[in-house]
Motif scaffolding. Sequence first.
Motif, PDB file in Angstrom:
ATOM      1  N   PRO A  40       0.796  -1.232   0.000  1.00 24.42           N
ATOM      2  CA  PRO A  40       0.000   0.000   0.000  1.00 24.42           C
ATOM      3  C   PRO A  40       0.830   1.284   0.000  1.00 24.42           C
ATOM      4  CG  PRO A  40      -0.865  -1.585   1.591  1.00 24.42           C
ATOM      5  CD  PRO A  40       0.444  -2.126   1.117  1.00 24.42           C
ATOM      6  N   ALA A  41       2.044   1.228   0.534  1.00 24.26           N
ATOM      7  CA  ALA A  41       2.855   2.443   0.639  1.00 24.26           C
ATOM      8  C   ALA A  41       3.494   2.851  -0.683  1.00 24.26           C
ATOM      9  CB  ALA A  41       3.949   2.256   1.696  1.00 24.26           C
ATOM     10  N   VAL A  42       3.565   1.944  -1.641  1.00 19.66           N
ATOM     11  CA  VAL A  42       4.234   2.263  -2.899  1.00 19.66           C
ATOM     12  C   VAL A  42       3.398   3.258  -3.710  1.00 19.66           C
ATOM     13  CG1 VAL A  42       3.228   0.424  -4.332  1.00 19.66           C
ATOM     14  CG2 VAL A  42       5.538   1.266  -4.824  1.00 19.66           C
ATOM     15  N   ARG A  43       4.066   4.203  -4.343  1.00 21.98           N
ATOM     16  CA  ARG A  43       3.387   5.134  -5.246  1.00 21.98           C
ATOM     17  C   ARG A  43       3.391   4.539  -6.648  1.00 21.98           C
ATOM     18  NH1 ARG A  43       1.500   8.733  -1.329  1.00 21.98           N
ATOM     19  NH2 ARG A  43       3.234   9.536  -0.098  1.00 21.98           N
ATOM     20  N   VAL A  44       2.290   4.713  -7.366  1.00 18.05           N
ATOM     21  CA  VAL A  44       2.196   4.192  -8.737  1.00 18.05           C
ATOM     22  C   VAL A  44       1.871   5.333  -9.684  1.00 18.05           C
ATOM     23  CG1 VAL A  44       0.987   2.637 -10.305  1.00 18.05           C
ATOM     24  CG2 VAL A  44       1.483   1.902  -7.960  1.00 18.05           C
ATOM     25  N   LEU A  45       2.690   5.469 -10.714  1.00 18.08           N
ATOM     26  CA  LEU A  45       2.495   6.491 -11.742  1.00 18.08           C
ATOM     27  C   LEU A  45       2.215   5.788 -13.067  1.00 18.08           C
ATOM     28  CD1 LEU A  45       4.777   9.616 -12.322  1.00 18.08           C
ATOM     29  CD2 LEU A  45       3.840   8.313 -14.227  1.00 18.08           C
ATOM     30  N   ILE A  46       1.058   6.036 -13.640  1.00 18.53           N
ATOM     31  CA  ILE A  46       0.708   5.487 -14.945  1.00 18.53           C
ATOM     32  C   ILE A  46       1.279   6.409 -16.021  1.00 18.53           C
ATOM     33  CG2 ILE A  46      -1.167   4.824 -16.497  1.00 18.53           C
ATOM     34  CD1 ILE A  46      -1.163   3.070 -14.086  1.00 18.53           C
ATOM     35  N   ALA A  49       6.659  15.041  -7.646  1.00 23.19           N
ATOM     36  CA  ALA A  49       5.429  15.351  -6.917  1.00 23.19           C
ATOM     37  C   ALA A  49       4.801  14.090  -6.339  1.00 23.19           C
ATOM     38  CB  ALA A  49       4.447  16.063  -7.838  1.00 23.19           C
ATOM     39  N   THR A  50       4.759  13.036  -7.137  1.00 27.49           N
ATOM     40  CA  THR A  50       4.148  11.778  -6.704  1.00 27.49           C
ATOM     41  C   THR A  50       4.902  11.179  -5.534  1.00 27.49           C
ATOM     42  OG1 THR A  50       3.440  11.377  -8.991  1.00 27.49           O
ATOM     43  CG2 THR A  50       3.355   9.518  -7.471  1.00 27.49           C
ATOM     44  N   ALA A  51       6.218  11.265  -5.576  1.00 21.64           N
ATOM     45  CA  ALA A  51       7.059  10.681  -4.532  1.00 21.64           C
ATOM     46  C   ALA A  51       6.796  11.292  -3.161  1.00 21.64           C
ATOM     47  CB  ALA A  51       8.529  10.835  -4.893  1.00 21.64           C
ATOM     48  N   VAL A  52       6.330  12.538  -3.134  1.00 24.18           N
ATOM     49  CA  VAL A  52       6.038  13.186  -1.848  1.00 24.18           C
ATOM     50  C   VAL A  52       4.538  13.250  -1.567  1.00 24.18           C
ATOM     51  CG1 VAL A  52       8.168  14.526  -1.862  1.00 24.18           C
ATOM     52  CG2 VAL A  52       6.097  15.505  -2.887  1.00 24.18           C
ATOM     53  N   GLY A  53       3.767  12.488  -2.353  1.00 26.54           N
ATOM     54  CA  GLY A  53       2.348  12.349  -2.054  1.00 26.54           C
ATOM     55  C   GLY A  53       1.416  13.327  -2.725  1.00 26.54           C
TER      56      GLY A  53
END
Length: 228
Positions: free
Chosen positions: A94-100, A137-141
């Motif tokens: 759940p903690a992983v960020r996913v970028l499409i 941006a995604t990496a910091v939520g």
Amino acid sequence: MERRVWAFCQSREVRVSSPAIEILLVEDHPLVRLGLRTVIDAQPDMRVVGEAASADSAVTAAQELTPGLVILPLRLEGELRGVELCRELKSTRPAVRVLIYTSYNSAEDASASFLSGADSFVYKGEESARLLDTIRATAVGRRTWLLGVETQDQSARLAEAVERSGLTQREREVLGFVLQRFTNAQIANELFIELPTVKTHVRSILAKLGLRSRQELFSAPTHPQPNP
């Protein structure tokens, strides 16, 4: 036996005082993957820790490499498997960020990605600098959705409808498959539930969204837009 292409990056050292964004690249086209890796590894605050060319190897790599962010396409191994892969990654880590990162930016594609739990969405028509900004941006939520002007302009109304609708988590999952034009039988198979249960969910989804049929869902010129 499945060919696994992900690998550890053992040649780079990470400074403890300035940790880089650790990224897993999922892409089945070697040249595209190489291009992405070259651009990302040129950034001082990012590094690619692994690569995967299939959904199965991506799940394994995410478990063993524990990246902070996964970049994946919607189309993988000749099929639109990115949404299901995103959902699986989010359920196992759940903690992983996913970028499409995809060349598919229809309203249905964006909606399904949003409902699968994707953190950000970047249309490949955007400049590479915007992809890099989105990674940061995604990496910091901070969720970022770059869909192309036409698709972006269609987003607000259905986004509001979905957020106001009170859809359950299961209904959101079912809606994601409906937006990918899965049949009720295919949805039942994917979610391991009975066909009548799927039909009940679909009826409830349409009612909550104020729609009379699936056709109205696809004809609506909008799709979900996450809050910033």
